[in-house]
Every structure is written in structure tokens, then in C-alpha cells.
Design a protein around this motif. Structure first.
Motif, PDB file in Angstrom:
ATOM      1  N   MET A 162       0.834  -1.206   0.000  1.00 22.77           N
ATOM      2  CA  MET A 162       0.000   0.000   0.000  1.00 22.77           C
ATOM      3  C   MET A 162       0.866   1.252   0.000  1.00 22.77           C
ATOM      4  N   SER A 163       0.428   2.225  -0.741  1.00 22.84           N
ATOM      5  CA  SER A 163       1.214   3.458  -0.740  1.00 22.84           C
ATOM      6  C   SER A 163       0.933   4.264   0.530  1.00 22.84           C
ATOM      7  N   GLU A 164       1.912   5.084   0.877  1.00 27.71           N
ATOM      8  CA  GLU A 164       1.839   5.874   2.110  1.00 27.71           C
ATOM      9  C   GLU A 164       0.862   7.042   1.926  1.00 27.71           C
ATOM     10  N   THR A 165       0.086   7.311   2.963  1.00 27.90           N
ATOM     11  CA  THR A 165      -0.823   8.464   2.918  1.00 27.90           C
ATOM     12  C   THR A 165      -0.505   9.394   4.088  1.00 27.90           C
ATOM     13  N   ILE A 166      -0.389  10.667   3.774  1.00 28.84           N
ATOM     14  CA  ILE A 166      -0.056  11.664   4.798  1.00 28.84           C
ATOM     15  C   ILE A 166      -1.166  12.714   4.832  1.00 28.84           C
ATOM     16  N   ARG A 167      -1.649  13.009   6.030  1.00 27.10           N
ATOM     17  CA  ARG A 167      -2.655  14.073   6.158  1.00 27.10           C
ATOM     18  C   ARG A 167      -2.028  15.266   6.887  1.00 27.10           C
ATOM     19  N   ILE A 168      -2.194  16.453   6.350  1.00 27.13           N
ATOM     20  CA  ILE A 168      -1.745  17.656   7.074  1.00 27.13           C
ATOM     21  C   ILE A 168      -2.876  18.686   7.095  1.00 27.13           C
ATOM     22  N   TYR A 169      -2.900  19.431   8.173  1.00 26.18           N
ATOM     23  CA  TYR A 169      -3.953  20.417   8.385  1.00 26.18           C
ATOM     24  C   TYR A 169      -3.449  21.815   8.054  1.00 26.18           C
ATOM     25  N   VAL A 185       6.277  18.051   1.612  1.00 24.25           N
ATOM     26  CA  VAL A 185       5.527  16.793   1.752  1.00 24.25           C
ATOM     27  C   VAL A 185       5.107  16.249   0.391  1.00 24.25           C
ATOM     28  N   ILE A 186       4.733  17.146  -0.509  1.00 25.99           N
ATOM     29  CA  ILE A 186       4.117  16.726  -1.780  1.00 25.99           C
ATOM     30  C   ILE A 186       5.146  16.773  -2.910  1.00 25.99           C
ATOM     31  N   GLU A 187       5.122  15.747  -3.757  1.00 29.19           N
ATOM     32  CA  GLU A 187       5.935  15.737  -4.973  1.00 29.19           C
ATOM     33  C   GLU A 187       5.010  15.686  -6.176  1.00 29.19           C
ATOM     34  N   THR A 188       5.495  16.205  -7.286  1.00 27.14           N
ATOM     35  CA  THR A 188       4.727  16.140  -8.529  1.00 27.14           C
ATOM     36  C   THR A 188       4.356  14.690  -8.825  1.00 27.14           C
ATOM     37  N   GLY A 189       3.094  14.458  -9.129  1.00 30.54           N
ATOM     38  CA  GLY A 189       2.624  13.102  -9.428  1.00 30.54           C
ATOM     39  C   GLY A 189       1.915  12.444  -8.262  1.00 30.54           C
ATOM     40  N   ASP A 190       2.146  12.926  -7.045  1.00 29.62           N
ATOM     41  CA  ASP A 190       1.372  12.423  -5.906  1.00 29.62           C
ATOM     42  C   ASP A 190      -0.112  12.721  -6.139  1.00 29.62           C
ATOM     43  N   ILE A 191      -0.955  11.878  -5.555  1.00 29.88           N
ATOM     44  CA  ILE A 191      -2.394  12.151  -5.626  1.00 29.88           C
ATOM     45  C   ILE A 191      -2.788  12.864  -4.330  1.00 29.88           C
ATOM     46  N   VAL A 192      -3.384  14.027  -4.477  1.00 28.62           N
ATOM     47  CA  VAL A 192      -3.716  14.846  -3.310  1.00 28.62           C
ATOM     48  C   VAL A 192      -5.227  15.048  -3.225  1.00 28.62           C
ATOM     49  N   THR A 193      -5.761  14.735  -2.060  1.00 31.26           N
ATOM     50  CA  THR A 193      -7.152  15.098  -1.783  1.00 31.26           C
ATOM     51  C   THR A 193      -7.138  16.386  -0.968  1.00 31.26           C
ATOM     52  N   VAL A 194      -7.792  17.381  -1.494  1.00 31.43           N
ATOM     53  CA  VAL A 194      -7.910  18.655  -0.785  1.00 31.43           C
ATOM     54  C   VAL A 194      -9.311  18.704  -0.192  1.00 31.43           C
ATOM     55  N   ASN A 195      -9.400  18.705   1.126  1.00 29.98           N
ATOM     56  CA  ASN A 195     -10.698  18.889   1.768  1.00 29.98           C
ATOM     57  C   ASN A 195     -10.675  20.240   2.479  1.00 29.98           C
ATOM     58  N   ALA A 196     -10.954  21.268   1.690  1.00 27.09           N
ATOM     59  CA  ALA A 196     -10.913  22.622   2.245  1.00 27.09           C
ATOM     60  C   ALA A 196     -12.159  22.922   3.067  1.00 27.09           C
ATOM     61  N   ASP A 197     -13.161  22.040   2.988  1.00 33.14           N
ATOM     62  CA  ASP A 197     -14.332  22.215   3.860  1.00 33.14           C
ATOM     63  C   ASP A 197     -13.955  21.919   5.315  1.00 33.14           C
ATOM     64  N   GLU A 198     -13.085  20.918   5.491  1.00 31.87           N
ATOM     65  CA  GLU A 198     -12.673  20.538   6.848  1.00 31.87           C
ATOM     66  C   GLU A 198     -11.268  21.010   7.186  1.00 31.87           C
ATOM     67  N   GLY A 199     -10.530  21.554   6.215  1.00 29.71           N
ATOM     68  CA  GLY A 199      -9.229  22.151   6.507  1.00 29.71           C
ATOM     69  C   GLY A 199      -8.068  21.175   6.528  1.00 29.71           C
ATOM     70  N   TRP A 200      -8.064  20.194   5.642  1.00 29.90           N
ATOM     71  CA  TRP A 200      -6.901  19.304   5.561  1.00 29.90           C
ATOM     72  C   TRP A 200      -6.664  18.851   4.135  1.00 29.90           C
ATOM     73  N   ILE A 201      -5.445  18.364   3.908  1.00 32.75           N
ATOM     74  CA  ILE A 201      -5.143  17.702   2.642  1.00 32.75           C
ATOM     75  C   ILE A 201      -4.557  16.333   2.954  1.00 32.75           C
ATOM     76  N   GLU A 202      -4.801  15.391   2.060  1.00 32.04           N
ATOM     77  CA  GLU A 202      -4.259  14.055   2.227  1.00 32.04           C
ATOM     78  C   GLU A 202      -3.429  13.733   0.986  1.00 32.04           C
ATOM     79  N   VAL A 203      -2.213  13.285   1.222  1.00 36.75           N
ATOM     80  CA  VAL A 203      -1.266  13.073   0.130  1.00 36.75           C
ATOM     81  C   VAL A 203      -0.992  11.586  -0.002  1.00 36.75           C
ATOM     82  N   GLU A 204      -1.298  11.057  -1.163  1.00 36.52           N
ATOM     83  CA  GLU A 204      -0.989   9.653  -1.440  1.00 36.52           C
ATOM     84  C   GLU A 204       0.263   9.635  -2.302  1.00 36.52           C
ATOM     85  N   LYS A 205       1.372   9.127  -1.692  1.00 35.16           N
ATOM     86  CA  LYS A 205       2.643   9.176  -2.413  1.00 35.16           C
ATOM     87  C   LYS A 205       2.586   8.238  -3.612  1.00 35.16           C
ATOM     88  N   ARG A 206       3.123   8.672  -4.714  1.00 41.13           N
ATOM     89  CA  ARG A 206       3.137   7.805  -5.908  1.00 41.13           C
ATOM     90  C   ARG A 206       4.079   6.646  -5.649  1.00 41.13           C
TER      91      ARG A 206
END
Lengths: 435, 134
Positions: free
Chosen positions: B1-8, B112-133
Motif C-alpha cells: 500500500m502506498s503511504e498516505t499523509i494528512r496535514i492540516y 511533503v508533496i511531490e509532482t505526481g502524488d495524488i492529493v485530496t484537498v478537503n478545504a471544507d474541513e481544513g486538511w489535505i491528504e497526500v498519497e505518495k506515488r
């Protein structure tokens, strides 16, 4: 996004009790404040300017011509002294000198020409300015209104300006306070989101800048500005190791810093009003870092600002930011009796055009084969005249923006001193170098 | 599984979107140095020169230059703006674009983020989640 604290008058405006224009203006200010994370608005007591004739430059809160006209007819007016930024959008045609523009308006879908009298008349958007003047706008049309407004804000006054090169003049040189947020809304309501440079704590220096070369000539200030911008980003620098800048040099420093970076406030102890000493600039705190911009960094920046393969110069552009009356006097002295080989454009503020004419500078320029323009610049016009594939400039800001207009073709930009640029205008060749 | 990082962080404009990241190692400049019709920077010497940001999560350290930075919020748009630091330039861009926008994170998103990572931006709740490629 947090709600912001609104005063009673602001709540009334938001609810539409003061009319549609006040309501739409307040909605725009509240939205900007929320995006910025500001907690409240500040009442402005200084001056404002904005890019006109449109009101916000976004599609979301634009106020219509009919709404503005109704406001003016009902006796409405700007709350603070309000000036027009550069020539009317979108064409940004020169107010004077347009007949010498051998080019079309690049933003005009039909590419109508700046030197076509009928097109020029349309590009001035007079119907809007008739309304704006009634609302109190001073139609100065300059990026350097601080040079011509006759009414600079005073120390500590809160303003709302909208020009990157002008914002540091307001903050650092005058000690007034502005963000780059001038719009119809801020000027009409006399209010702006309270954050960034309006707040005392944010105006303190955080980065100490040193130079091992004494900064004293115009080009040294210009290159230093761009280098500081690239190095400092959003920080507030305290600049040391320089001679005392004059007004022209402040203009160059400001334009360079807010192009290479986003430096909207700085201190030069002994020259700028908010800090007499380095300690005062940092409010007694230690610098977060120290940056040395010395001989090698200045040379590297100069090389970066030169962007060319050959040495053939097709045209020369002087006047970014717009030249002051003194700048024009000094330039006339240099051009008297000379003859240019390639087009030389000289750009000033519209309110100084008649000064140049009455003082005899215009005649000297024209005898030399140069032309005087006002209100705009090459980058604002979106490109250069037809047949031009290279340009020489004495402004880091203009150098960096003009090449962006030509990403798909070889377009040479020569950057150097005003003397190097004049030499290029006379010879058609670039012989400038970092000295 | 790829690593997922959440930052606020702090929301500038709300909304939720998931898209591939495009990371600018340098500040971005607007005005003539962005082409809103094509959706890329035209700034010379820039690592993202003519690299399309359209429909990407555009990650950058800070804005610089003219008030024309707001042109990043016009024309063809990124999926979201994510930036380390802001100033009135990025405020204007978010106000123009009305797309999910965030700044002031607990960790520098450019680290934290590199080009090509998949990023979920949840600006409603104030966080992003980064799925490393990879």
C-alpha cells in the motif's frame, strides 16, 4: 473560513441598506478578508487607486456601468482620495503618444491598432471615466501615482493601492500602510481587510540584508532589488550597506523587489521612516536570517536579467516605473543632439506629459528620433511593436515581464544601465555589461 | 500500500477535490508570466515553464510579483491551490478562481508533496491528504 467581525455600519451595508453598490462592495471586502484570514476591516484614512474601468477584476463581484452611473447621479462619491492606476483596461493604450505605436492592441479580439484614432477613442473608455470623475476619481493613470498625485499619504495612514512597484513606496518610503488590494470597493467604502501590512507586527524586519558592494548607482539599486526579492520572498528585509537612495533609486528598488519576490515592506535605517537603526527595524528581536547580496550575487542577477542570444537591438524602452519630471530632465540632457537608429520609447505619467512638453524635453526627444508616451508600458500592452524581436530596457521589472509575452519564440531582452540603453538606441547594438 | 499523509492548514476557499499534484519548487509569478488561456506559466527560467497546471493540484511556496498574479485564477484553472505562504496576491487568485484553496499548513506542503502524488484537498474541513506515488 471564519466569519469576520463587522461594525454596525458594515452590517448595514452588507444587508443592502445603503444600496446595491455598497452591498456588492462590502460582499467583495468580506470575501477577501475571509480568504486572507483577516478578522475585521480597517477604516482607511489615506489614499487609494485601482485598475479601471472595471471594479474588481473578477467576474464574481463586478459592479455594472449602470449601477455606477446611478450612484454618481445620486451624488455618491469615493470615501478616500482615489486615483486611476495605469491606462484603461484591457487595452492599456497610451494616453499620449498613441499615434507612434506601430502595433495592435493584443487583448482586442480584432487586434485593432493603438495608432488608429477611432480605436484609440474606444480604448480610452470615456463613458466610464465621465462617471468615475463624478464619483471623485482623479484620472492620473499611472503606476507611479506617488510621483504625481500631489497628495501622498502621511505616516501611519491606511491606504489601498494596487501596483506592485508602488506598494513598497507607500509602506517603506512613506510609512503609510497598504496591501496590494486597491479596488472600487476599498476606495468607495474607505475600508479594506485588516491584515498583512496594515498590522504593526507584520511590518518589522525579519531578514537582515548586507552587501559587500556599496549600492549607489541606479542599476545597482535595481539589481539589488530583484536579488532581494528572489532571496527574501515574502519577508520584510532590513537593508544595510548602501548609500542613501534618491527618489529614482527608491522607485527602482521597489519595482525590483516586488518582481523578484513579494517584498511589500522593508527598512533602510537612516533612509526610511519606521526605523532609525537596525535594532529598531527588528523591534529588538534577532533577525531570522542574514542574507549577503554581494558582488557575485549582483552579477549573477544581472546575467539572469539579460536574456538574449545575439546583440542586435530592435527597440529600446525606458520608463518602468513611469519617469518623474527629474528623470525626464536628465534624460533630455543625455539625448540632446543625439539621433537614435532604432525606436526609443520613453514612458511617463500622463500628468507629466505637459510638463515634458512645456519644459522642452518632448522637443529634444523628438529631435533625437525618440517618442514620449504615457500611462502604460510594453508589458501592460502585452508585447512590442510589429517587427521587433529584441528590446533593451533599464528596468529589472520590465525585463522580467516582457519576455513572458513571448514564450513561443526567440525574443531577446537586453538589460543594463540607462546609458547602455541609449547607446543601443543610437547604434542598434548591445554593448552593455555588468561593471 | 502506498503511504498516505494528512496535514492540516487554513482554508482560503472551500471545496473538496482529488487530483494529481504539480509542485513548483520556486515561487510563481503572474501578469504576463502566466498564460491563463493555456493554463501554464510563461516565466522564463522557471522549472514549470509551459507545464500545464490545468486540473492539477497546484502546489507552490509563495506568490511573487505584480497584482496580475490573479490571472492564475482566470481562464483554465488548476483543481486547487495549495501554497506554503500567502499574501494579498494569493488572496486575489483564490477570489478569482473560487476553487479549493489552502495555506498556512502545520507542515510545509512543498516538502511533503511531490509532482505526481495524488492529493485530496478537503478545504471544507481544513486538511489535505497526500498519497505518495509508487
Amino acid at each position: 473560513m471564519k466569519d469576520i467581525r463587522l461594525r454596525d455600519d458594515e452590517k448595514r451595508m452588507l444587508q443592502g441598506e445603503d444600496g446595491i453598490v455598497a452591498q456588492k462592495s462590502m460582499e467583495w471586502l468580506v470575501e477577501m478578508a475571509q480568504i486572507a484570514g483577516a478578522e475585521e476591516l480597517v477604516n482607511l484614512d489615506g489614499t487609494g487607486d485601482f485598475h479601471s474601468p472595471w471594479t474588481t477584476m473578477t467576474v464574481h463581484h463586478e459592479i455594472t456601468f449602470d449601477e455606477l452611473k446611478a450612484l454618481a447621479d445620486a451624488g455618491g462619491h469615493f470615501k478616500i482620495p482615489t486615483f486611476a492606476n495605469k491606462s484603461p483596461f484591457l487595452e492599456e493604450s497610451p494616453i499620449h503618444g498613441w499615434e507612434h505605436c506601430n502595433m495592435c492592441a493584443k487583448v482586442d479580439p480584432a487586434c485593432r491598432r493603438h495608432d488608429d484614432p477611432d480605436a484609440h477613442r474606444d480604448f480610452m473608455h470615456d463613458e466610464w471615466y465621465e462617471v468615475y470623475r463624478k464619483l471623485g476619481m482623479l484620472q492620473s493613470h499611472s503606476c507611479a501615482n506617488y510621483l504625481v498625485s500631489t497628495y501622498p499619504p502621511t505616516l501611519g495612514q491606511h491606504c489601498s493601492w494596487n501596483e506592485s512597484s508602488a506598494v513598497p513606496y507607500c509602506n517603506a518610503v512613506l510609512g503609510a500602510r497598504t496591501n496590494i488590494d486597491g479596488s472600487f470597493a476599498t476606495c468607495y467604502l474607505g475600508k479594506a481587510p485588516y491584515y498583512d501590512m496594515h498590522v504593526t507586527e507584520n511590518r518589522r524586519a525579519t531578514v537582515l540584508v548586507k552587501s559587500d558592494r556599496l549600492i549607489q548607482s541606479n542599476i545597482e539599486w535595481d539589481v539589488l532589488g530583484f536579488a532581494i526579492g528572489e532571496e527574501c520572498g515574502l519577508a520584510v528585509p532590513c537593508i544595510t550597506g548602501t548609500a542613501k537612495p534618491n527618489t529614482t533609486q527608491f522607485c527602482k528598488l521597489n519595482a525590483g523587489m516586488n518582481t523578484g519576490g513579494a517584498v511589500r515592506m522593508y527598512h533602510i535605517p537612516g533612509s526610511t521612516p519606521e526605523a532609525r537603526t537596525v535594532e529598531e527595524a527588528f523591534a529588538g528581536l534577532a533577525p531570522k536570517r542574514t542574507v549577503v547580496i554581494g558582488e557575485s550575487e549582483l552579477r549573477a542577477t544581472y546575467e539572469k536579467l539579460n536574456y538574449h542570444k545575439g546583440n542586435q537591438v530592435d527597440m529600446v524602452y525606458l520608463g518602468c516605473p513611469h519617469l518623474s519630471a527629474v528623470d525626464m530632465m536628465l534624460l533630455a540632457r543625455k539625448l540632446e543632439g543625439k539621433k537614435v537608429k532604432v525606436p526609443l520609447w520613453i514612458m511617463t505619467a500622463p500628468w507629466l506629459y505637459s510638463v515634458a512638453r512645456d519644459q522642452g524635453y518632448l522637443e529634444i526627444y523628438e529631435k533625437a528620433g525618440a517618442h514620449l508616451f504615457d500611462g502604460t508600458c510594453m508589458s501592460a500592452m502585452g508585447g512590442v511593436p510589429e517587427g521587433v524581436h529584441s528590446i533593451a530596457v533599464d528596468s529589472a521589472k520590465q525585463s522580467y515581464y516582457i519576455s513572458g509575452c513571448y514564450p513561443d519564440e526567440q525574443f531577446d531582452v537586453f538589460y543594463g544601465t540607462q546609458d547602455d540603453c541609449i547607446d543601443a538606441a543610437i547604434t542598434g547594438q548591445w554593448r552593455g555589461e555588468w561593471r | 500500500m502506498s503511504e498516505t499523509i494528512r496535514i492540516y492548514g487554513r482554508t482560503e476557499w472551500p471545496g473538496i477535490v482529488t487530483a494529481e499534484a504539480l509542485v513548483s519548487p520556486k515561487p510563481l509569478e503572474g501578469f504576463t508570466n502566466v498564460d491563463p488561456a493555456r493554463g501554464y506559466t510563461t516565466e522564463r527560467n522557471h522549472p514549470l515553464f509551459k507545464v500545464s497546471f490545468v486540473d492539477k493540484v497546484l502546489v507552490y511556496p509563495s506568490p511573487r510579483g505584480s497584482g496580475g498574479f490573479m490571472a492564475y485564477g482566470r481562464g483554465r484553472l488548476p483543481a486547487a491551490f495549495i501554497h506554503t505562504e500567502g499574501c494579498p496576491l494569493s488572496v486575489a487568485a483564490a477570489a478569482c478562481a473560487h476553487i479549493p484553496s489552502m495555506t498556512d499548513f502545520e507542515r510545509d506542503p512543498c516538502e511533503v508533496i511531490e509532482t505526481g502524488d495524488i492529493v485530496t484537498v478537503n478545504a471544507d474541513e481544513g486538511w489535505i491528504e497526500v498519497e505518495k506515488r509508487g
